[in-house]
Design a protein around this motif. Structure first.
Motif, PDB file in Angstrom:
ATOM      1  N   ALA A  30       0.836  -1.206   0.000  1.00 43.65           N
ATOM      2  CA  ALA A  30       0.000   0.000   0.000  1.00 43.65           C
ATOM      3  C   ALA A  30       0.869   1.254   0.000  1.00 43.65           C
ATOM      4  O   ALA A  30       0.602   2.212  -0.743  1.00 43.65           O
ATOM      5  N   GLY A  31       1.916   1.266   0.815  1.00 46.01           N
ATOM      6  CA  GLY A  31       2.832   2.396   0.829  1.00 46.01           C
ATOM      7  C   GLY A  31       3.573   2.539  -0.482  1.00 46.01           C
ATOM      8  O   GLY A  31       3.771   3.656  -0.985  1.00 46.01           O
ATOM      9  N   VAL A  32       3.993   1.416  -1.065  1.00 43.34           N
ATOM     10  CA  VAL A  32       4.667   1.450  -2.363  1.00 43.34           C
ATOM     11  C   VAL A  32       3.710   1.958  -3.439  1.00 43.34           C
ATOM     12  O   VAL A  32       4.106   2.727  -4.322  1.00 43.34           O
ATOM     13  N   SER A  33       2.447   1.556  -3.369  1.00 44.10           N
ATOM     14  CA  SER A  33       1.460   2.034  -4.337  1.00 44.10           C
ATOM     15  C   SER A  33       1.285   3.549  -4.237  1.00 44.10           C
ATOM     16  O   SER A  33       1.108   4.235  -5.248  1.00 44.10           O
ATOM     17  N   ALA A  34       1.331   4.079  -3.013  1.00 47.11           N
ATOM     18  CA  ALA A  34       1.243   5.533  -2.834  1.00 47.11           C
ATOM     19  C   ALA A  34       2.424   6.225  -3.501  1.00 47.11           C
ATOM     20  O   ALA A  34       2.263   7.278  -4.147  1.00 47.11           O
ATOM     21  N   LEU A  35       3.609   5.650  -3.385  1.00 45.04           N
ATOM     22  CA  LEU A  35       4.790   6.226  -4.020  1.00 45.04           C
ATOM     23  C   LEU A  35       4.728   6.088  -5.536  1.00 45.04           C
ATOM     24  O   LEU A  35       5.184   6.978  -6.269  1.00 45.04           O
ATOM     25  N   MET A  36       4.176   4.988  -6.026  1.00 46.90           N
ATOM     26  CA  MET A  36       3.990   4.829  -7.472  1.00 46.90           C
ATOM     27  C   MET A  36       3.061   5.902  -8.016  1.00 46.90           C
ATOM     28  O   MET A  36       3.317   6.493  -9.074  1.00 46.90           O
ATOM     29  N   ALA A  37       1.977   6.166  -7.290  1.00 44.41           N
ATOM     30  CA  ALA A  37       1.033   7.200  -7.726  1.00 44.41           C
ATOM     31  C   ALA A  37       1.679   8.573  -7.695  1.00 44.41           C
ATOM     32  O   ALA A  37       1.467   9.402  -8.594  1.00 44.41           O
ATOM     33  N   ALA A  38       2.469   8.835  -6.644  1.00 45.64           N
ATOM     34  CA  ALA A  38       3.161  10.125  -6.552  1.00 45.64           C
ATOM     35  C   ALA A  38       4.136  10.295  -7.707  1.00 45.64           C
ATOM     36  O   ALA A  38       4.201  11.369  -8.330  1.00 45.64           O
ATOM     37  N   ALA A  39       4.891   9.240  -8.007  1.00 41.18           N
ATOM     38  CA  ALA A  39       5.855   9.317  -9.106  1.00 41.18           C
ATOM     39  C   ALA A  39       5.159   9.521 -10.448  1.00 41.18           C
ATOM     40  O   ALA A  39       5.671  10.215 -11.328  1.00 41.18           O
ATOM     41  N   ALA A  40       3.972   8.920 -10.602  1.00 43.52           N
ATOM     42  CA  ALA A  40       3.239   9.047 -11.865  1.00 43.52           C
ATOM     43  C   ALA A  40       2.850  10.484 -12.159  1.00 43.52           C
ATOM     44  O   ALA A  40       2.586  10.834 -13.314  1.00 43.52           O
TER      45      ALA A  40
END
Length: 273
Positions: free
Chosen positions: A172-182
């Motif tokens: 979930a935390g990694v997904s948040a970072l993926m969204a931020a990077a996107a």
């Protein structure tokens, strides 16, 4: 006289040139998995999972004790007779315990079901967490990851309130970072900036939702991410002692929070406003 161009200095091999907070985060996740795997006894490891993992039914019963029978019934449904009996026994323990610890909405991210699970999350953390850490710094990076972790856990509890399966993993935390990077890694290069390949354009504010929808690369990434999570949510993978379904809802909760939180914390967004 040396007329060669002044190339950017490379102090480390690029493949290992991760931000310090990323290296430290991966090291912590690996160390915890190693301690659980090679140091702790089975009883001690069970204690760690019970106190640090997120169990939705624990919160459901804590908020509404009348749901106790529903939790036990749901736990005993499906699987072989032995597995159903074990799940029902664990559900009765959860019902009798009447304990819910707020920290489990964050600490579940520190635990993983297997080495494959922690390695998979570490690879994605390095890939998508690195640009966020470089752009925002370690504290804002950590806040985005923590907010995504909490949001993912909360959505998981909301959607599967009767589940007694412990939720673990940093996804979930990694997904948040993926969204931020996107929000910024797929931006097209700035035109007419420099005439040499080592002349890097300055970073720009993150793309708005409208700009992202016009960015084919970003849209393709978001579509692939969504479809992949839906597919993984329908199948089981060997991430622990037995096959388990991917908690796609936790991924979704983290992704949504990271997507909308990043412009609030991004230094360039704050500078441009």
């Amino acid at each position: 006289m040396d007329a060669s161009p002044d190339f950017p200095r490379q102090s480390r091999v690029p493949v290992f040139n991760l931000p310090g907070v990323i290296t430290a985060s991966i090291a912590v996740l690996m160390a915890i998995q190693a301690v659980r795997e090679f140091v702790l006894s089975d009883g001690a490891d069970i204690w760690v999972v019970l106190n640090l993992a997120l169990v939705p039914a624990r919160w459901t019963v804590w908020l509404d004790p009348s749901q106790a029978d529903a939790v036990i019934t749901a736990a005993g449904a499906g699987g072989t007779e032995a597995i159903a009996a074990a799940r029902e026994s664990f559900a009765r323990y959860i019902v009798m315990e009447h304990a819910a610890d707020l920290w489990t909405f964050a600490t579940y991210a520190l635990l993983h079901g297997s080495w494959l699970h922690v390695i998979f999350n570490s690879v994605w953390l390095a890939a998508f967490g690195s640009p966020v850490a470089r752009r925002c710094g370690p504290w804002r990076f950590g806040l985005i990851a923590l907010a995504g972790t909490v949001a993912g856990g909360a959505l998981h509890v909301l959607l599967v309130p009767l589940s007694t399966a412990p939720l673990v993993g940093a996804s979930a935390g990694v997904s948040a970072l993926m969204a931020a990077a996107a929000r910024f890694v797929f931006q097209p290069p700035a035109s007419a900036y420099g005439n040499q390949p080592w002349h890097l354009p300055p970073p720009r504010p993150p793309e708005t939702v409208r700009e992202l929808l016009r960015n084919r690369t970003a849209v393709s990434f978001l579509a692939i991410w969504l479809v992949t999570n839906i597919v993984f949510g329908l199948i089981t993978l060997p991430l622990g002692g037995e096959s388990a379904a991917i908690a796609w809802d936790a991924h979704l909760g983290g992704f949504v929070v990271g997507f909308f939180l990043f412009p609030v914390l991004d230094p360039l967004s704050r500078r441009a406003s």
